[in-house]
Design a protein around this motif. Structure first.
Motif, PDB file in Angstrom:
ATOM      1  N   LEU A 259     -45.815  49.806   0.169  1.00 44.65           N
ATOM      2  CA  LEU A 259     -46.576  50.137  -0.594  1.00 44.65           C
ATOM      3  C   LEU A 259     -46.280  51.385  -1.759  1.00 44.65           C
ATOM      4  CD1 LEU A 259     -49.032  49.216  -2.286  1.00 44.65           C
ATOM      5  CD2 LEU A 259     -50.528  50.600  -0.605  1.00 44.65           C
ATOM      6  N   TRP A 260     -46.079  52.330  -0.915  1.00 43.50           N
ATOM      7  CA  TRP A 260     -45.575  53.695  -1.684  1.00 43.50           C
ATOM      8  C   TRP A 260     -44.316  53.733  -2.438  1.00 43.50           C
ATOM      9  CZ3 TRP A 260     -41.574  56.947  -1.965  1.00 43.50           C
ATOM     10  CH2 TRP A 260     -41.789  57.927  -2.570  1.00 43.50           C
ATOM     11  N   GLU A 261     -43.441  52.923  -1.713  1.00 42.13           N
ATOM     12  CA  GLU A 261     -42.028  52.622  -2.527  1.00 42.13           C
ATOM     13  C   GLU A 261     -42.416  51.892  -3.650  1.00 42.13           C
ATOM     14  OE1 GLU A 261     -39.818  50.930   0.542  1.00 42.13           O
ATOM     15  OE2 GLU A 261     -39.127  52.870   1.267  1.00 42.13           O
ATOM     16  N   ALA A 262     -43.137  50.923  -3.986  1.00 36.40           N
ATOM     17  CA  ALA A 262     -43.616  50.123  -4.921  1.00 36.40           C
ATOM     18  C   ALA A 262     -44.136  51.082  -6.067  1.00 36.40           C
ATOM     19  CB  ALA A 262     -44.510  49.217  -4.533  1.00 36.40           C
ATOM     20  N   PHE A 263     -44.772  51.900  -5.750  1.00 36.08           N
ATOM     21  CA  PHE A 263     -45.424  53.051  -6.698  1.00 36.08           C
ATOM     22  C   PHE A 263     -44.542  54.157  -7.144  1.00 36.08           C
ATOM     23  CE2 PHE A 263     -49.579  51.451  -5.320  1.00 36.08           C
ATOM     24  CZ  PHE A 263     -50.370  51.267  -6.857  1.00 36.08           C
ATOM     25  N   ALA A 264     -43.610  54.201  -6.024  1.00 36.40           N
ATOM     26  CA  ALA A 264     -42.732  55.288  -6.643  1.00 36.40           C
ATOM     27  C   ALA A 264     -41.589  54.975  -7.407  1.00 36.40           C
ATOM     28  CB  ALA A 264     -41.865  55.972  -5.219  1.00 36.40           C
ATOM     29  N   GLY A 265     -41.403  53.722  -7.509  1.00 30.40           N
ATOM     30  CA  GLY A 265     -40.416  52.964  -8.483  1.00 30.40           C
ATOM     31  C   GLY A 265     -40.839  52.627  -9.846  1.00 30.40           C
ATOM     32  N   ASP A 266     -40.207  52.178 -10.425  1.00 31.38           N
ATOM     33  CA  ASP A 266     -40.774  51.638 -11.969  1.00 31.38           C
ATOM     34  C   ASP A 266     -41.160  50.197 -12.141  1.00 31.38           C
ATOM     35  OD1 ASP A 266     -39.957  54.172 -13.037  1.00 31.38           O
ATOM     36  OD2 ASP A 266     -37.781  53.694 -12.814  1.00 31.38           O
ATOM     37  N   GLY A 267     -41.100  49.256 -11.174  1.00 34.94           N
ATOM     38  CA  GLY A 267     -41.350  47.832 -11.266  1.00 34.94           C
ATOM     39  C   GLY A 267     -42.811  47.781 -11.169  1.00 34.94           C
ATOM     40  N   PRO A 268     -43.271  46.514 -10.667  1.00 33.38           N
ATOM     41  CA  PRO A 268     -44.575  45.835 -10.556  1.00 33.38           C
ATOM     42  C   PRO A 268     -45.132  46.598  -9.345  1.00 33.38           C
ATOM     43  CG  PRO A 268     -43.008  44.247 -10.297  1.00 33.38           C
ATOM     44  CD  PRO A 268     -42.054  45.297 -10.635  1.00 33.38           C
ATOM     45  N   VAL A 269     -46.531  46.652  -9.360  1.00 31.40           N
ATOM     46  CA  VAL A 269     -47.062  47.096  -7.784  1.00 31.40           C
ATOM     47  C   VAL A 269     -47.912  45.885  -7.395  1.00 31.40           C
ATOM     48  CG1 VAL A 269     -46.962  49.505  -8.374  1.00 31.40           C
ATOM     49  CG2 VAL A 269     -49.011  48.336  -9.188  1.00 31.40           C
ATOM     50  N   PRO A 270     -48.112  45.874  -6.289  1.00 30.94           N
ATOM     51  CA  PRO A 270     -49.014  44.730  -5.628  1.00 30.94           C
ATOM     52  C   PRO A 270     -50.391  44.834  -5.894  1.00 30.94           C
ATOM     53  CG  PRO A 270     -48.483  46.114  -3.821  1.00 30.94           C
ATOM     54  CD  PRO A 270     -47.943  46.534  -5.099  1.00 30.94           C
ATOM     55  N   VAL A 271     -51.045  43.573  -6.010  1.00 32.46           N
ATOM     56  CA  VAL A 271     -52.488  43.277  -6.184  1.00 32.46           C
ATOM     57  C   VAL A 271     -53.109  43.860  -4.836  1.00 32.46           C
ATOM     58  CG1 VAL A 271     -54.395  42.085  -6.355  1.00 32.46           C
ATOM     59  CG2 VAL A 271     -52.453  41.650  -7.608  1.00 32.46           C
ATOM     60  N   ILE A 272     -53.475  45.018  -4.647  1.00 30.27           N
ATOM     61  CA  ILE A 272     -54.186  45.892  -3.582  1.00 30.27           C
ATOM     62  C   ILE A 272     -54.988  44.942  -2.867  1.00 30.27           C
ATOM     63  CG2 ILE A 272     -55.130  47.895  -2.495  1.00 30.27           C
ATOM     64  CD1 ILE A 272     -52.449  48.239  -3.885  1.00 30.27           C
ATOM     65  N   ALA A 273     -55.998  44.301  -3.436  1.00 26.41           N
ATOM     66  CA  ALA A 273     -57.121  43.669  -2.636  1.00 26.41           C
ATOM     67  C   ALA A 273     -56.479  42.250  -2.126  1.00 26.41           C
ATOM     68  CB  ALA A 273     -58.088  43.134  -3.309  1.00 26.41           C
ATOM     69  N   SER A 274     -55.252  42.097  -2.385  1.00 24.12           N
ATOM     70  CA  SER A 274     -54.840  40.565  -1.832  1.00 24.12           C
ATOM     71  C   SER A 274     -53.912  41.171  -0.646  1.00 24.12           C
ATOM     72  CB  SER A 274     -53.919  39.863  -2.727  1.00 24.12           C
ATOM     73  OG  SER A 274     -52.761  40.858  -3.231  1.00 24.12           O
TER      74      SER A 274
END
Length: 280
Positions: A259-274
C-alpha cells in the motif's frame, strides 16, 4: 522571519498539515505522505519542516507535490542533553524491545518537530510523522483542541494511557514554544522516547484521538480484531519503515508495504475500504 525557521514561500492557508524530514530516508516517506494528503482533497497547506542537511535533490519531489518547505535549525539544547539523547546512548538506556528502529533514525532530531509551534502564520496545525499515510480526509482534526493525540496502542489495550506523537493537533504560539524550551533541557533531563515522552509530560491532560486517526502498523498482526480499513484515517508505519531493504517484518506486513509503495509511486492507489483485512 522567526529565528530558526526559513520558509521557501508564504503560507496560503491558516491551516496546515506538518511533517518533519531530517534525512533522505524520511524525504522518501514524506513524498508518499504528501501524495496521500493531496488525494484527500484538503485545502490546507502541506508543510515540510526540514533540517539543513537534507539535500535539495531529496526535497525537490516534495516541492513538486506542492509542499511548503520550511528549513529549521535543531533546537539549541545543551551538550549534556545532546549526549543523553544520542542514538547509541539513548537506545542503550531505553532499548526498543517490541520492534526495531532503522539506522537512519536519529532520536535527537525528533525534538525539531517542536518548532512547529513557531509557525504562527497558521492558526491550527496537525502534525503527522513522515512514515505515515493519510487514507481519508482528516480536516476535522483542525477543530480538535490542543493537545490531541491517539494512544500508543499496538500490542494491547493496556497501552491506552500512553500517547503516540506521530499524529497530534497543535496551536502555533511563540509563548508555548518558549515554555517548551525552558522545560525541555533542564539539568539531568532524559526523555525516554524523545519528543513523545516530552509532549506527554508537557500536555498531561492531552485529549485522546481515536486509534483510527493514528493506526500503528503492528496492530495488523498483534491486534487484528481492531483493524478496520473503512475506519482508518492515518496509517503510521512505526518501527520498521516500508522502504527499508532489510525489513525484518516484511513478510508479516507485506500488504501494508504494498500500500505504501502505491502511494510512493505515481500510479493509481487502491480503494482502501475494499482491501482485505489481516485475516482476509
Amino acid at each position: 522571519m522567526i529565528e530558526g525557521l526559513q520558509a521557501d514561500r508564504p503560507a496560503a492557508s491558516r491551516l496546515a498539515y506538518v511533517t518533519l524530514v531530517t534525512n533522505a530516508d524520511y524525504a522518501l516517506g514524506a513524498k508518499a505522505l504528501l501524495r496521500s494528503i493531496s488525494l484527500t482533497g484538503t485545502d490546507a497547506d502541506s508543510v515540510v519542516l526540514h533540517t539543513g542537511g537534507v539535500a535539495g535533490e531529496d526535497l525537490a519531489p516534495l516541492r513538486a507535490l506542492g509542499a511548503r518547505l520550511v528549513q529549521v535549525d535543531l533546537l539549541p539544547t545543551s551538550t549534556s542533553f545532546n549526549e543523553a539523547h544520542a542514538r547509541d546512548r539513548l537506545h542503550g538506556l531505553a532499548p526498543f524491545t517490541k520492534g526495531g528502529k532503522p539506522r537512519f533514525h536519529t532520536p535527537l532530531d525528533n525534538f525539531a518537530k517542536l518548532r512547529l509551534w513557531q509557525l504562527v502564520e497558521y492558526e491550527r496545525v496537525v502534525f503527522i510523522d513522515a512514515d505515515a499515510l493519510m487514507l481519508k480526509n482528516c480536516d476535522r482534526l483542525f477543530h480538535y483542541p490542543e493537545f490531541s493525540a491517539a494512544p500508543n496502542v499496538y500490542e494491547s489495550l493496556a497501552d491506552f494511557h500512553r500517547m503516540n506523537s506521530g499524529v497530534f493537533t497543535a496551536r502555533p504560539s511563540v509563548a508555548t514554544f518558549d515554555m517548551m524550551l525552558a522545560e525541555l533541557d533542564t539539568p539531568g533531563a532524559f526523555w525516554r522516547r524523545t519528543d513523545q515522552t516530552f509532549l506527554q509530560h508537557f500536555f498531561p491532560d492531552w485529549h485522546g484521538l481515536p486509534v483510527f486517526d493514528n493506526m500503528l502498523q503492528y496492530v495488523w498482526f498483534n491486534m487484528p480484531e481492531l483493524w478496520s480499513w473503512p475506519a482508518i484515517h492515518i496509517l503510521h508505519y512505526q518501527y520498521e519503515k516500508p522502504w527499508q531493504d532489510d525489513h525484518p517484518k516484511a513478510e508479516k506486513l507485506a500488504p501494508l508495504i504494498a500500500l505504501w509503495e502505491a502511494f510512493a509511486g505515481d500510479g493509481p492507489v487502491p480503494v482502501i475500504a475494499s482491501l482485505p483485512g489481516p485475516q482476509g
